[in-house]
Motif scaffolding. Structure first.
Motif, PDB file in Angstrom:
ATOM      1  N   THR A   1      60.150  18.085  -8.834  1.00  0.00           N
ATOM      2  CA  THR A   1      60.272  19.373  -9.524  1.00  0.00           C
ATOM      3  C   THR A   1      60.534  20.502  -8.538  1.00  0.00           C
ATOM      4  OG1 THR A   1      58.739  18.552 -11.211  1.00  0.00           O
ATOM      5  CG2 THR A   1      59.135  20.924 -11.152  1.00  0.00           C
ATOM      6  N   VAL A   2      59.857  20.457  -7.382  1.00  0.00           N
ATOM      7  CA  VAL A   2      60.100  21.483  -6.349  1.00  0.00           C
ATOM      8  C   VAL A   2      61.536  21.403  -5.855  1.00  0.00           C
ATOM      9  CG1 VAL A   2      59.493  22.229  -4.018  1.00  0.00           C
ATOM     10  CG2 VAL A   2      57.686  21.601  -5.634  1.00  0.00           C
ATOM     11  N   ASN A   3      62.006  20.175  -5.587  1.00  0.00           N
ATOM     12  CA  ASN A   3      63.395  20.004  -5.157  1.00  0.00           C
ATOM     13  C   ASN A   3      64.378  20.459  -6.230  1.00  0.00           C
ATOM     14  OD1 ASN A   3      63.335  19.083  -2.499  1.00  0.00           O
ATOM     15  ND2 ASN A   3      62.942  16.975  -3.112  1.00  0.00           N
ATOM     16  N   GLN A   4      64.024  20.221  -7.508  1.00  0.00           N
ATOM     17  CA  GLN A   4      64.892  20.662  -8.595  1.00  0.00           C
ATOM     18  C   GLN A   4      64.977  22.181  -8.641  1.00  0.00           C
ATOM     19  OE1 GLN A   4      66.664  19.059 -12.036  1.00  0.00           O
ATOM     20  NE2 GLN A   4      67.456  20.557 -10.618  1.00  0.00           N
ATOM     21  N   PHE A   5      63.844  22.847  -8.547  1.00  0.00           N
ATOM     22  CA  PHE A   5      63.835  24.317  -8.617  1.00  0.00           C
ATOM     23  C   PHE A   5      64.600  24.908  -7.436  1.00  0.00           C
ATOM     24  CE2 PHE A   5      62.409  28.587  -8.039  1.00  0.00           C
ATOM     25  CZ  PHE A   5      62.096  29.057  -9.311  1.00  0.00           C
ATOM     26  N   MET A   6      64.188  24.557  -6.229  1.00  0.00           N
ATOM     27  CA  MET A   6      64.786  25.171  -5.042  1.00  0.00           C
ATOM     28  C   MET A   6      66.228  24.708  -4.834  1.00  0.00           C
ATOM     29  SD  MET A   6      62.348  27.090  -4.230  1.00  0.00           S
ATOM     30  CE  MET A   6      63.183  27.771  -2.820  1.00  0.00           C
ATOM     31  N   GLY A   7      66.459  23.399  -4.959  1.00  0.00           N
ATOM     32  CA  GLY A   7      67.806  22.886  -4.716  1.00  0.00           C
ATOM     33  C   GLY A   7      68.823  23.410  -5.707  1.00  0.00           C
ATOM     34  N   SER A   8      68.452  23.431  -6.992  1.00  0.00           N
ATOM     35  CA  SER A   8      69.392  23.918  -8.012  1.00  0.00           C
ATOM     36  C   SER A   8      69.624  25.420  -7.884  1.00  0.00           C
ATOM     37  CB  SER A   8      68.862  23.588  -9.409  1.00  0.00           C
ATOM     38  OG  SER A   8      68.762  22.200  -9.586  1.00  0.00           O
ATOM     39  N   ALA A   9      68.571  26.170  -7.562  1.00  0.00           N
ATOM     40  CA  ALA A   9      68.739  27.609  -7.365  1.00  0.00           C
ATOM     41  C   ALA A   9      69.719  27.880  -6.231  1.00  0.00           C
ATOM     42  CB  ALA A   9      67.386  28.258  -7.078  1.00  0.00           C
TER      43      ALA A   9
ATOM     44  N   MET B   1      85.881  20.102  -8.670  1.00  0.00           N
ATOM     45  CA  MET B   1      84.648  20.676  -8.143  1.00  0.00           C
ATOM     46  C   MET B   1      83.416  20.069  -8.805  1.00  0.00           C
ATOM     47  SD  MET B   1      84.602  24.738  -7.567  1.00  0.00           S
ATOM     48  CE  MET B   1      85.683  25.546  -6.411  1.00  0.00           C
ATOM     49  N   THR B   2      83.457  19.997 -10.127  1.00  0.00           N
ATOM     50  CA  THR B   2      82.305  19.501 -10.876  1.00  0.00           C
ATOM     51  C   THR B   2      82.047  18.030 -10.606  1.00  0.00           C
ATOM     52  OG1 THR B   2      82.783  21.100 -12.642  1.00  0.00           O
ATOM     53  CG2 THR B   2      81.302  19.280 -13.182  1.00  0.00           C
ATOM     54  N   ILE B   3      83.105  17.217 -10.626  1.00  0.00           N
ATOM     55  CA  ILE B   3      82.947  15.779 -10.409  1.00  0.00           C
ATOM     56  C   ILE B   3      82.341  15.500  -9.035  1.00  0.00           C
ATOM     57  CG2 ILE B   3      84.247  13.655  -9.985  1.00  0.00           C
ATOM     58  CD1 ILE B   3      86.056  14.425 -12.316  1.00  0.00           C
ATOM     59  N   PHE B   4      82.840  16.165  -8.007  1.00  0.00           N
ATOM     60  CA  PHE B   4      82.337  15.884  -6.663  1.00  0.00           C
ATOM     61  C   PHE B   4      80.966  16.520  -6.423  1.00  0.00           C
ATOM     62  CE2 PHE B   4      86.725  14.636  -5.849  1.00  0.00           C
ATOM     63  CZ  PHE B   4      86.520  13.511  -5.079  1.00  0.00           C
ATOM     64  N   ALA B   5      80.700  17.671  -7.008  1.00  0.00           N
ATOM     65  CA  ALA B   5      79.376  18.280  -6.833  1.00  0.00           C
ATOM     66  C   ALA B   5      78.294  17.408  -7.463  1.00  0.00           C
ATOM     67  CB  ALA B   5      79.354  19.680  -7.431  1.00  0.00           C
ATOM     68  N   LEU B   6      78.476  17.038  -8.720  1.00  0.00           N
ATOM     69  CA  LEU B   6      77.478  16.225  -9.410  1.00  0.00           C
ATOM     70  C   LEU B   6      77.486  14.787  -8.912  1.00  0.00           C
ATOM     71  CD1 LEU B   6      78.001  17.578 -13.037  1.00  0.00           C
ATOM     72  CD2 LEU B   6      76.083  18.078 -11.507  1.00  0.00           C
ATOM     73  N   GLY B   7      78.673  14.245  -8.656  1.00  0.00           N
ATOM     74  CA  GLY B   7      78.757  12.854  -8.217  1.00  0.00           C
ATOM     75  C   GLY B   7      78.176  12.617  -6.849  1.00  0.00           C
ATOM     76  N   LEU B   8      78.224  13.609  -5.975  1.00  0.00           N
ATOM     77  CA  LEU B   8      77.719  13.452  -4.615  1.00  0.00           C
ATOM     78  C   LEU B   8      76.278  13.912  -4.461  1.00  0.00           C
ATOM     79  CD1 LEU B   8      80.908  14.532  -2.627  1.00  0.00           C
ATOM     80  CD2 LEU B   8      80.022  12.215  -2.952  1.00  0.00           C
ATOM     81  N   GLY B   9      75.661  14.362  -5.551  1.00  0.00           N
ATOM     82  CA  GLY B   9      74.222  14.606  -5.505  1.00  0.00           C
ATOM     83  C   GLY B   9      73.773  16.042  -5.426  1.00  0.00           C
ATOM     84  N   ILE B  10      74.655  17.012  -5.660  1.00  0.00           N
ATOM     85  CA  ILE B  10      74.218  18.406  -5.699  1.00  0.00           C
ATOM     86  C   ILE B  10      73.299  18.579  -6.916  1.00  0.00           C
ATOM     87  CG2 ILE B  10      74.953  20.807  -5.996  1.00  0.00           C
ATOM     88  CD1 ILE B  10      75.647  19.696  -3.274  1.00  0.00           C
ATOM     89  N   PRO B  11      72.085  19.112  -6.741  1.00  0.00           N
ATOM     90  CA  PRO B  11      71.178  19.268  -7.885  1.00  0.00           C
ATOM     91  C   PRO B  11      71.679  20.338  -8.856  1.00  0.00           C
ATOM     92  CG  PRO B  11      70.241  20.291  -5.927  1.00  0.00           C
ATOM     93  CD  PRO B  11      71.480  19.570  -5.486  1.00  0.00           C
TER      94      PRO B  11
END
Length: 562
Positions: free
Chosen positions: A110-118, A316-326
């Motif tokens: 959850t911490v990684n989700q909050f900080m990483g996605s922000a 942009m979307t495919i590579f961001a989500l596919g490569l693990g950007i939260p």
């Protein structure tokens, strides 16, 4: 203490209760406030270097290239702090945890989700806010349920409420949030869950509406001018969107699959470089969806510009989500759908006379692409209805959605991108039908508390107790084994035939937490198909009640009576 136990017993049963509704409202408010903090964090940091929210065009080309790389380094720093073990996040991970852990979310994820996605949203990656909102909402409400030591079936229901509150708070679309939870997350419609989810969505939407105002960010969709003359064009648009959704899902899964062997550091940095390069040339493709939608509607007669923006946004979307950007996927697919719909309006204007509204077709594109990508037609329909505040949009949107879903599923076998992500990542999300049925009811709500408890009993006292017991009583002996641990022995009289002399069977009861569901009890007993479990609350040496395998078998034979 007795009141709390009664509350848990009530919540353990799959019934609508004011207690669960109250907890849903509290959890919905807490989830919405966490989403508000998440949004304030993003917009607060963006205000230091952007002239307007998500306006990456105000940056220099070099800054647009550098920003995602800086963001990737910060994301990797937070991942490094947790040893790269808690980086899974977003809607697929929430689906997985709902199935295997009753919605309980690990704190570090959850911490990684909050900080990483922000950080990802601040840095201009093409990800959405709704993925973090779903994760944060589920984590918030499951934390409340865990602190109260509620049954796992109630925690699972509260997690669904938190998800609805998070989506409603993110988009101000409470009805679509409820349908999304039922259609995509839970994939079932049960009244005892439906009502609390609805309450949580209302509270979540009201909370953010009070803070940010009642209007949507999508101010373009206020006057719908679609008529019956456009229906054929909308059906064709739906077919194109269905094929486009299949292509999008397929290549996103391929990127996830083929990048999995590489370390997270190389994957995140690769995604940053791709985003930076494309952002250098196409700034309006950066960010979640608002910037791309605004640009496409303001330049709706420039087909080449729109197609370039569409390609940049998809890549942009495919590579961001596919490569693990939260981050989430719904925001970007709304943006992609809007651009595709605007392209459709330009092409339609070549073949039809009269007024062709780009905003109307953009809205239809959002509906069709979201429905086909997520395999969630109802949620997509209600989403565009709430975003446009126009009830007249229903029939045109249904034409686009049905044609997109049928074409995508029938001819290409396209499925929900969330399910495809779970499968390619090896995360279990299915449970056998028996376990799904038993998962809905907590052991504390149906345990048998009629117990005749014996201490240091002899064969004679056990026989006497069995002879003199009431039909409802269970004879149990408490002993201390050779390892100085407490055991409970369950005694039963059994007959092979009616006229036979009864024999005494004994079974060592297996300890089971009062938070557990009948599914956990079933899994402990199914191998031997006999015996039982004893329920404890805090101390494993203290028995609250028992559940025998015979009871579970009878429950399954009679069906769900709750």
């Amino acid at each position: 203490m007795k009141t709390i136990t009664q509350l848990k017993k009530r919540l353990a049963l799959p019934q609508t209760s004011w207690q669960l509704c109250l907890l849903a409202a509290i959890g919905g408010f807490a989830s919405a406030m966490l989403v508000v903090l998440f949004i304030f964090t993003i917009e607060g940091v963006q205000s230091f270097f952007l002239s307007e929210k998500d306006d990456y065009n105000s940056l220099t080309p070099l800054s647009r290239f550098q920003l995602p790389i800086i963001g990737a380094i910060v994301i990797l720093f937070f991942a490094w702090l947790t040893g790269y073990k808690y980086i899974r996040s977003g809607i697929p991970f929430v689906l997985h945890r709902l199935k295997v852990a009753n919605g309980v979310m690990p704190f570090r994820n959850t911490v990684n989700q909050f900080m990483g996605s922000a950080v990802a949203l601040i840095a201009g990656f093409s990800v959405g806010r709704e993925g973090p909102a779903v994760h944060l909402g589920a984590a918030c409400t499951s934390y409340i349920g865990n602190k109260l030591n509620l049954p796992y079936n109630a925690i699972r229901s509260l997690s669904a409420c938190g998800i609805a509150a998070g989506i409603a708070a993110c988009f101000n679309t409470p009805i679509a949030a409820v349908l999304f939870v039922m259609e995509v997350i839970l994939r079932e419609y049960k009244v005892h869950i439906f009502i609390p989810v609805m309450i949580a969505a209302i509270v979540g939407s009201m909370t953010t509406s009070t803070i940010f105002g009642p209007t949507h960010e999508f101010g373009h969709f206020t006057a719908i001018t679609i008529n019956t003359d456009h229906y054929l064009a909308l059906a064709l648009l739906g077919i194109v969107l269905g094929f486009f959704a299949y292509i999008f899902n397929r290549y996103l899964i391929l990127v996830i699959k083929h990048s999995a062997p590489f370390h997270i550091v190389s994957r995140i940095l690769t995604a940053a470089i791709i985003t930076g390069v494309l952002g250098y040339a196409a700034p309006y493709a950066m960010g979640t969806d608002l910037s791309a939608i605004n640009f496409s509607l303001q330049n709706n007669f420039e087909l080449q510009l729109l197609l370039g923006l569409l390609v940049a946004k998809v890549v942009m979307t495919i590579f961001a989500l596919g490569l693990g950007i939260p981050g989430g996927i719904i925001g970007p697919i709304l943006g992609i759908g809007a651009i595709a719909g605007t392209c459709g309006s330009v092409i339609t204007s070549y073949f039809m006379t009269g007024d062709i509204s780009a905003s109307d077709f953009a809205l239809m594109g959002m509906a069709g692409f979201m429905a086909a990508t997520l395999n969630a037609p109802l949620a997509a329909l209600l989403c565009v209805v709430e975003l446009s505040d126009q009830i007249e949009i229903i029939v045109p949107a249904m034409i686009v959605i049905t044609s997109a879903c049928v074409f995508s599923g029938q001819f290409f076998g396209n499925r929900s991108i969330f399910i495809m992500q779970l499968e390619v990542q090896g995360l279990p999300y299915r449970r056998p039908p028996i376990e799904k049925t038993l998962q809905r009811i907590g052991v504390i709500g149906v345990m048998d508390e009629n117990i005749t408890l014996l201490h240091k009993a002899t064969d004679a006292t056990i026989t006497t107790a069995l002879i003199n017991q009431n039909p409802q009583d269970n004879v149990i002996c408490k002993i201390t084994n050779a390892d100085n641990q407490t055991e409970y022995i369950f005694y039963q009289q059994s007959k092979a035939k009616i006229d036979d002399v009864p024999t005494i069977e004994k079974h060592t009861l297996i300890p089971l937490s009062s938070q557990s569901t009948l599914a956990e009890a079933y899994l402990l007993l199914v191998k031997n198909r006999t015996g039982g479990v004893y329920i404890y609350q805090d101390n494993p040496d203290e028995i609250m009640g028992i559940i025998s395998f015979d009871y579970i078998r009878l429950y399954l034979l009679k069906g769900n009576t709750y």
